[in-house]
Design an enzyme around this catalytic site. Sequence first.
Site, PDB file in Angstrom:
ATOM      1  N   HIS A 155      75.231  10.066  77.348  1.00 30.66           N
ATOM      2  CA  HIS A 155      75.554  11.296  77.710  1.00 30.66           C
ATOM      3  C   HIS A 155      74.966  12.431  78.077  1.00 30.66           C
ATOM      4  O   HIS A 155      74.613  12.820  78.880  1.00 30.66           O
ATOM      5  CB  HIS A 155      75.998  12.155  76.297  1.00 30.66           C
ATOM      6  N   GLU A 171      82.357  10.137  77.874  1.00 30.53           N
ATOM      7  CA  GLU A 171      82.202   8.725  77.155  1.00 30.53           C
ATOM      8  C   GLU A 171      82.168   7.808  77.686  1.00 30.53           C
ATOM      9  O   GLU A 171      81.286   6.651  77.103  1.00 30.53           O
ATOM     10  CB  GLU A 171      83.417   9.148  76.154  1.00 30.53           C
ATOM     11  N   HIS A 210      73.757   5.800  72.328  1.00 27.49           N
ATOM     12  CA  HIS A 210      74.672   6.343  73.390  1.00 27.49           C
ATOM     13  C   HIS A 210      74.426   7.841  73.199  1.00 27.49           C
ATOM     14  O   HIS A 210      75.201   8.260  74.369  1.00 27.49           O
ATOM     15  CB  HIS A 210      75.932   6.275  71.266  1.00 27.49           C
ATOM     16  N   GLU A 211      74.436   8.569  72.567  1.00 26.41           N
ATOM     17  CA  GLU A 211      73.652   9.759  72.869  1.00 26.41           C
ATOM     18  C   GLU A 211      72.906   9.994  74.286  1.00 26.41           C
ATOM     19  O   GLU A 211      73.330  11.170  75.585  1.00 26.41           O
ATOM     20  CB  GLU A 211      73.253  10.829  71.939  1.00 26.41           C
TER      21      GLU A 211
END
Lengths: 511, 511
Positions: A271, A297, A267-268
């Site tokens: 980003h 997001e 997830h990170e």
Amino acid sequence: MNPMTKEIENDFLQYIQKMTSFQEALNLLYWDMRTGAPKKGIQQRANVVGVLSSELFQMSVSDEMASFIASLSPHEEKLSPTVAKILEECKKEYHRNKKIPTQEYKEYIILQSKAENAWEQAKEESRFELFRPYLEKIVEYKKRFIEYWGYEGHPYNALLDLYEPGVTVDVLDPVFKKVRTFLVDFVSKIQKSPHKPKTDFLFEYFPKENQRLFSLQILKKMGYDLEAGRLDETIHPFEIALNPGDVRVTTHYNEQDFRVAIFGTIHEGGHAIYEQNIRHDLIGTPLCAGTSMGIHESQSLFYENFIGRHRHFWKKHFDLLKRYSNGQFDTVSIEEFYRAVNEVKPGLIRIEADECTYLLHIIIRYEIEKALFQDEIQVKDLPEIWNLKYKEYLGVSPQNDGEGVLQDIHWAGGDFGYFPSYGLGLMYAAQFYYSMKKDLPDLEGLLETGQLIKIKEWLNQNVHQYGKLKKPLEILMDATGEELNPEYFIRYIRNKYTDIYRLYSPENRHV
Amino acid sequence: MNPMTKEIENDFLQYIQKMTSFQEALNLLYWDMRTGAPKKGIQQRANVVGVLSSELFQMSVSDEMASFIASLSPHEEKLSPTVAKILEECKKEYHRNKKIPTQEYKEYIILQSKAENAWEQAKEESRFELFRPYLEKIVEYKKRFIEYWGYEGHPYNALLDLYEPGVTVDVLDPVFKKVRTFLVDFVSKIQKSPHKPKTDFLFEYFPKENQRLFSLQILKKMGYDLEAGRLDETIHPFEIALNPGDVRVTTHYNEQDFRVAIFGTIHEGGHAIYEQNIRHDLIGTPLCAGTSMGIHESQSLFYENFIGRHRHFWKKHFDLLKRYSNGQFDTVSIEEFYRAVNEVKPGLIRIEADECTYLLHIIIRYEIEKALFQDEIQVKDLPEIWNLKYKEYLGVSPQNDGEGVLQDIHWAGGDFGYFPSYGLGLMYAAQFYYSMKKDLPDLEGLLETGQLIKIKEWLNQNVHQYGKLKKPLEILMDATGEELNPEYFIRYIRNKYTDIYRLYSPENRHV
């Protein structure tokens, strides 16, 4: 443009570079506090952060900034597109910050910090009443701010604009209604399915260091550039961009639930890949950042769910995971593993929700915030309304306010209008996904052979490179050829979970 | 003081706090660059450092600063002693920075950076000629700066004052002469001794992680507070203080020579313990730092040599070292180990020198710099003079300028007047040592039982707490009751190495 204006433009860009330099220093101070700064230095560190933040704020509303805006705005059409965009950003921030009377803003900052403390205690004791008076004041201030700023249509639009410029109540209402109707029905079908995935093997011991090594491998395969970033440990994971050559990922390890670190890092990493691939000529300007909360997001959720929870991703990487794990997957098939990491379980807590129920958590918050800012409900009504909606949409009821209306910090910080971005992220991601599949028809083949780099290239091309040069809905339109269309998200969820939970209607079923 | 002045004083302190905040941010940016910042972010990072440094410089010479100085100076005697000292520091810096014409200073900064590049290449190719033209210009600028600043007595005093306020050529000349005479003779006696320590076991494999764990243990025992600091790896070790609650140590590991990390960490730990123990009411002011280069170095050298290379320190800690090592010390006695880590070996390279020959390296540089700034010698003469002095004082001759006159970066950066501080550090340390022994007569017993905390307390009390509230020679006088007296250093060296190299005169010898 006359030479005089050219000179002002140069001074303006230098002024801007000073602001972005302060921001980079602030970001490093923040990262350091969250990853290993000695605790006894934190008090003085907070002063340092205060001084730099206030300096940055002052620069955004200074007479100098006013004079740049006044001198350059009349020549806007003669500025380069980049400089014109920078000016636009600065103008927007100038007016937003300047319209609130200084004294009132200071009072608000103090209130915010008190409200966060009160919220923390209220959450711990599960007593909404402790938090209520602070929240009431926060809402009062925010309502006044909205009047200062001005808005078109619904007052909530002024708040949405802070996080997702261009997205309004008129955009969100029909979209969220459609998604809600679908999800409430679909999740209840899932609940009734007898075909539940087995998940016990997810919770067996997985050594932290091995989780770290596996996460690093996956980050590399995704195309996260470790020469322009690093992976560190923290309590609440985040990504932070100092500049595109220095975008850091943090993660949290739970040795009894490897999903926290693995999916958290992916997830990170999503980003981070966004920030690493912004055009380098935007460095040192406020355009060198993700264009909105929602688009940001969308990138993290795209990698976490659409890639990281894809069956074909695990066809390629399950063996690698087995090698790093403690033997708990030795008798688990890829299919069993795939179904386990896609378990759907309506719950009370937003941040623990799966991709299928997540949007319902968001829609509840959206409906409540909108009603609050249209004076349809009062702060005192929040717990009751909250619990009713959770029961209605998700079929669950909090035992207390701690696991209900008090669960998120956002309201204590005055961050109304923020939650919809999370939901938009999921819908943007789905829309990107189907658009990507048109350009890369063999997406499943790419996943199965580990060619994640092709996926990154598509996102670089269509999303990342622009930074804030394009607004969120512009990015969406240019990348997918369409306005925001929730049908993609619905299609994605229906296809994926019909399969996982075997919800085929009898006539479609192939046994 | 009238209320008006009180208000100015408050504004001044706030201004100062802004400056120290910028400095803390700069220190973190620096630490991060040296310990793990992703390399692709370094270019933009350099811009950020440039912006913050220049902001800090501008604040030190701003009209605002001038006005604070003008308003507060007439009321100096009514200010608190701390505020008066802060004002004094700011004034000194204001005048130092303001007296150089802006244009000239900018040219100098550019020259400095070119000179450092030229030095690097010249050192690599061992060709002084490549560096000479830059060094000549640097010296020219520095001579002009000295004229701008003004000085009493010798022009070199203006340079000494930058690093060791209060220490002049008149102080140093007799001291260095006495020490030189003693050392040249004493080192030559050591050279002739047949009792050389055996050292082969120092160079056996020692795993890096174990070096780290042992270093951490020693740091803790010294009283370095790990809740107010951390230990990281770097190429060129340093200590850096963000504030007394956050003082970081870095070290370098060589698996074939554990001394680099162990003694390096003890050295940097000595610096760090100084900064951690400065009075907390000085936080946020320019007084919250070591008082001078020399006093700082006295603390690191005190811990590294007077404690870390003490026989009784190893009586306590040799077993611990054995446990972390790879078995190479199993057949080595404490005495053999003690003698090995105190080997004396006159060499060409300053930073590799032992405590016995180190001051000769410093004295050579001092004599050369002084002559240069008194126009007794020219830059072109440096290699020849360098080599002559090395032959005369240390009995060694460089094969080329790379291991001779080009070895240090200091001159390329214009840092003339800096070297004496290193030497003063050693002499201060020796003077503190004998003074401490008066207060703690059983110092050896404390070392042997691991009560290092008593040593730290003495240093806290007599040196650390004051920060810049006292000047270096004031610290020395108050802590030892004497002016700078090189006899302590001479006594220390004579006693220690007479024993190690068995140089007893026949009548004193006890077999």
